[in-house]
Write a protein that holds these residues in place. Structure first.
Motif, PDB file in Angstrom:
ATOM      1  N   ILE A 139       0.848  -1.190   0.000  1.00 21.33           N
ATOM      2  CA  ILE A 139       0.000   0.000   0.000  1.00 21.33           C
ATOM      3  C   ILE A 139       0.886   1.243   0.000  1.00 21.33           C
ATOM      4  N   ILE A 140       0.714   2.085  -1.017  1.00 20.25           N
ATOM      5  CA  ILE A 140       1.482   3.322  -1.140  1.00 20.25           C
ATOM      6  C   ILE A 140       0.736   4.479  -0.480  1.00 20.25           C
ATOM      7  N   ILE A 163      -3.859   3.770  -3.131  1.00 25.58           N
ATOM      8  CA  ILE A 163      -2.930   3.418  -4.206  1.00 25.58           C
ATOM      9  C   ILE A 163      -2.087   2.254  -3.697  1.00 25.58           C
ATOM     10  N   ALA A 164      -2.022   1.191  -4.478  1.00 25.16           N
ATOM     11  CA  ALA A 164      -1.265   0.014  -4.051  1.00 25.16           C
ATOM     12  C   ALA A 164      -0.660  -0.675  -5.262  1.00 25.16           C
ATOM     13  N   ASP A 165       0.525  -1.210  -5.095  1.00 28.87           N
ATOM     14  CA  ASP A 165       1.155  -2.041  -6.115  1.00 28.87           C
ATOM     15  C   ASP A 165       0.858  -3.502  -5.804  1.00 28.87           C
ATOM     16  N   VAL A 166       0.399  -4.229  -6.824  1.00 32.39           N
ATOM     17  CA  VAL A 166       0.039  -5.638  -6.665  1.00 32.39           C
ATOM     18  C   VAL A 166       0.934  -6.459  -7.586  1.00 32.39           C
ATOM     19  N   PHE A 167       1.651  -7.406  -7.008  1.00 35.65           N
ATOM     20  CA  PHE A 167       2.663  -8.152  -7.751  1.00 35.65           C
ATOM     21  C   PHE A 167       2.257  -9.616  -7.935  1.00 35.65           C
ATOM     22  N   VAL A 177      -9.948  -4.464  -1.297  1.00 37.44           N
ATOM     23  CA  VAL A 177      -9.459  -3.681  -0.162  1.00 37.44           C
ATOM     24  C   VAL A 177     -10.341  -3.994   1.038  1.00 37.44           C
ATOM     25  N   GLN A 178      -9.718  -4.285   2.158  1.00 39.47           N
ATOM     26  CA  GLN A 178     -10.478  -4.579   3.378  1.00 39.47           C
ATOM     27  C   GLN A 178     -10.207  -3.512   4.426  1.00 39.47           C
ATOM     28  N   LEU A 206      -2.961  -0.348  -8.428  1.00 44.40           N
ATOM     29  CA  LEU A 206      -4.363  -0.072  -8.118  1.00 44.40           C
ATOM     30  C   LEU A 206      -4.506   1.376  -7.684  1.00 44.40           C
ATOM     31  N   LYS A 207      -5.438   2.091  -8.332  1.00 47.80           N
ATOM     32  CA  LYS A 207      -5.775   3.450  -7.931  1.00 47.80           C
ATOM     33  C   LYS A 207      -7.288   3.520  -7.775  1.00 47.80           C
TER      34      LYS A 207
END
Length: 281
Positions: A139-140, A163-167, A177-178, A206-207
């Motif tokens: 999570i950014i 905003i999150a990077d998912v790899f 998102v929880q 993810l935005k």
């Protein structure tokens, strides 16, 4: 005796681990699915061992035990339906015939031989030499650090930008998102695919924005946010029951499946108050 005491918890851990492995690794070989469903068969049997301890003094213990073995037969039937002739029951020895006898005539004599399978269990061979990559998320935003107390009006929704990077995921349809509120109530949000931007193969950004509402909360509190992945269980009602036997926040069961945490939780943030006044700048 000590094994019987912890059997239910061990069963839940084994079942949870099988779902974590199946749903958080990219590049699993085709035969891995067979490995996971067989491990769940073992977890189911271990769970029955723990359950028999609790029902032994029940007036209808024999009927309850018969139902438990019926659920295990249901799992075995599910496996056979999925794999057909590709699933070699010979590797289970005479487990199926023992199980059927225990179900049809539930006595100590028919139950005891069934548990030999626990000690003699050998998982199907799986070639894990392929390069596996674990699904993960970071999570950014929000990365909120407040030095002053923020007071939000509980009568209006609060919008939070995520905003999150998912790899290492092939499909974003199961990514969500929880949010866990101060009273431990949980809400899940499932962004549409358009809000996942492909950065490179199997890597997405993810935005999204989520709106949350919370009743009045006058003490300082935190909102916990994390990225999750949903999955379907093989036998929903049964697996939900077994998963509840173990204590873990990484795997959460629901009536139709479950969720796995992909990211670390962030707390947003310990200086929040939900009151009756508007946003205090």
């Amino acid at each position: 005796p000590s094994f019987i005491v912890v059997a239910s918890n061990l069963a839940g851990q084994l079942l949870a681990l099988s779902y974590v492995m199946e749903n958080t690794f990219l590049g699993l070989p085709g035969q891995a699915r067979r490995f996971f469903v067989t491990a769940r068969l073992l977890a189911n049997l271990v769970w029955i061992v723990g359950s028999l301890r609790h029902i032994s003094k029940h007036n209808h213990s024999q009927e309850i035990a018969k139902n438990l073995f019926g659920l295990l037969l249901k799992r075995l039937t599910h496996i056979q339906t999925e794999f057909g002739e590709d699933f070699n029951l010979n590797q289970l020895g005479d487990f199926q015939s023992r199980l059927q006898r225990a179900h049809d005539n539930t006595t100590v004599t028919t139950i005891t031989p069934l548990f030999d399978y626990i000690e003699s269990f050998v998982p199907p061979a799986v070639d894990f030499r392929n390069l596996l990559k674990r699904s993960d998320a970071v999570i950014i935003e929000p990365a909120y650090q407040s030095t002053t107390e923020q007071v939000f009006n509980s009568e209006f929704p609060l919008r939070i930008r995520i905003i999150a990077d998912v790899f290492n995921v092939a499909d974003t349809g199961s990514i969500g998102v929880q949010v866990t509120f101060p009273d431990q109530k949980v809400r899940q949000f499932w962004p549409p695919s358009s809000q996942f931007v492909l950065i490179k193969p199997f890597y997405y950004r993810l935005k999204t924005s989520i709106e949350i509402s919370q009743s009045s909360w006058t003490a300082k509190c935190s909102i916990e946010i994390k990225i999750i992945r949903s999955f379907e269980t093989d036998i929903p009602d049964l697996d939900e029951c077994i998963l509840r036997q173990t204590i873990t926040r990484d795997v959460v069961s629901t009536t139709s499946g479950g969720t796995i945490a992909l990211s670390k939780s962030i707390l947003w943030d310990d200086s929040l108050r939900f009151g009756q006044t508007s946003l205090d700048n």
